[in-house]
Write a protein that holds these residues in place. Sequence first.
Motif, short mmCIF file in Angstrom:
data_model
loop_
_atom_site.label_atom_id
_atom_site.label_comp_id
_atom_site.label_asym_id
_atom_site.label_seq_id
_atom_site.Cartn_x
_atom_site.Cartn_y
_atom_site.Cartn_z
N SER A 60 11.84 30.20 29.55
CA SER A 60 11.58 31.00 28.36
C SER A 60 12.89 31.69 27.96
CB SER A 60 10.50 32.03 28.68
OG SER A 60 10.15 32.71 27.50
N GLU A 95 10.94 28.44 23.85
CA GLU A 95 10.34 28.11 25.13
C GLU A 95 10.47 26.62 25.41
OE1 GLU A 95 8.26 30.37 23.16
OE2 GLU A 95 9.12 31.96 24.41
N LEU A 96 10.48 26.31 26.70
CA LEU A 96 10.60 24.93 27.14
C LEU A 96 9.43 24.64 28.08
CD1 LEU A 96 12.72 22.60 26.91
CD2 LEU A 96 13.77 23.50 28.98
N MET A 99 10.22 21.24 23.65
CA MET A 99 11.14 22.33 23.33
C MET A 99 10.60 23.03 22.07
SD MET A 99 15.23 21.62 23.12
CE MET A 99 15.38 21.33 21.39
N HIS A 135 18.48 13.36 23.44
CA HIS A 135 17.25 13.52 24.21
C HIS A 135 16.00 13.38 23.35
CE1 HIS A 135 16.88 18.18 23.50
NE2 HIS A 135 17.30 17.56 22.43
N VAL A 178 11.18 15.78 24.03
CA VAL A 178 12.50 15.26 24.41
C VAL A 178 12.47 14.69 25.82
CG1 VAL A 178 13.64 16.97 22.93
CG2 VAL A 178 13.36 17.47 25.39
N ARG A 179 13.44 13.86 26.13
CA ARG A 179 13.57 13.35 27.50
C ARG A 179 14.29 14.38 28.36
NH1 ARG A 179 15.71 7.33 27.73
NH2 ARG A 179 15.24 7.70 29.94
N ALA A 210 16.90 15.57 30.81
CA ALA A 210 18.25 15.08 31.13
C ALA A 210 18.81 15.83 32.33
CB ALA A 210 19.16 15.27 29.92
C1 Q0Z Z 1 17.37 22.95 27.70
C2 Q0Z Z 1 16.33 25.78 26.50
C3 Q0Z Z 1 14.45 27.27 26.32
C4 Q0Z Z 1 14.59 25.43 24.88
C5 Q0Z Z 1 17.15 23.19 29.85
N1 Q0Z Z 1 16.56 17.46 27.49
C6 Q0Z Z 1 16.71 18.46 28.42
N2 Q0Z Z 1 16.69 18.13 29.72
C7 Q0Z Z 1 16.80 19.09 30.66
N3 Q0Z Z 1 16.95 20.38 30.38
C8 Q0Z Z 1 16.99 20.79 29.09
C9 Q0Z Z 1 16.86 19.82 28.06
CL1 Q0Z Z 1 16.88 20.22 26.40
C10 Q0Z Z 1 17.17 22.22 28.86
N4 Q0Z Z 1 17.44 24.24 28.02
C11 Q0Z Z 1 17.63 25.38 27.12
C12 Q0Z Z 1 15.66 26.90 26.92
C13 Q0Z Z 1 13.93 26.55 25.30
C14 Q0Z Z 1 15.79 25.06 25.48
F1 Q0Z Z 1 13.78 28.33 26.74
N5 Q0Z Z 1 17.32 24.41 29.31
#
Ligand code: Q0Z
Length: 293
Positions: A8, A13-14, A24, A66, A92-93, A95
């Motif tokens: 978060s 948020e993720l 995302m 991604h 998204v994938r 990564a």
């Molecule tokens: C993005 C973030 C948040 C949105 C990790 N494709 C990916 N694979 C692995 N990790 C990420 C991604 Cl985009 C990743 N974030 C930043 C935080 C909401 C993006 F709370 N952290």
Amino acid sequence: MSLRLVHSGKVRELYDAGDGHLLMVASDRISAFDVVLDEPIPDKGRVLTAMTVHWLEDLADLAPSHLVSADPARFPAEAADLPDVAGRALLVRRADMLPLECIVRGYLAGSGWKEYTTSRTLHGTPLPAGLQEADRLPEPMFTPSTKATEGHDVNITFDEAVDLVGKETAEAARDLCVEAYRRAAAAGERTGIIVADTKFELGVIDGRLALCDEVLTPDSSRFWPADKWRPGTNPPSFDKQPVRDWLEGSGWDKQPPPPALPAEVVRATSERYVTAYEQISGRRLADWYGAAR
Ligand code: Q0Z
């Protein structure tokens, strides 16, 4: 079953979307002077999401990304439990993220300008004398930093980036980000928007360097209206300036809690975000997912 919250951020948020995917979600929250305000900015999350997709499509010949889909019909069923994801979320994938913030600067602003005033350098690299705040740099510069777990990011040299990810990856990341910035800056210029600087987050997917996270949005970049740019001044932010101006004039001490934004400031700010998207993409936000109908 609801999607598991992985991370978060201040304004987004993720979620784990299963099967090596993430969802995302960009909220309508806005921060100013490092504080998240109480009033959402209508359409801000849709603008950031649509703009990321615009750039990922525009840059697709330069790098994979991604992105899987922005279409809510392709999200896992559990995404329906989250409020208002349509238009504000990307599937998204997952990564392997580089432990770097890949910042590219084309203009002398913010912490870059501050460094120049004290040492006539940017990221340790000597620059010509006599540059002013907001001046265009002779060439765009790759100025990476590391994600500090707390507080602000820490600048690192290119050699330190090499120590973190290896020479080949660091060089590929630099070359990709500088070229992506050049193309975005040139496209922005054609529509009256200066992309002063931007932060990319790269990851490795299927063994290839890929553009991840949000891309060339107002939250990851400094956008200036070209007609308000004057070297020697701090140009207004294309998107947040109404909020900043009102907060500056409110007498707020910039410590939480922030004062409530007047409806007129919220409306003007929302309009700026929408204009930024429409100007940059040449599309209407009304044609993006999640439009009020
Ligand atoms: C993005 C973030 C948040 C949105 C990790 N494709 C990916 N694979 C692995 N990790 C990420 C991604 Cl985009 C990743 N974030 C930043 C935080 C909401 C993006 F709370 N952290």
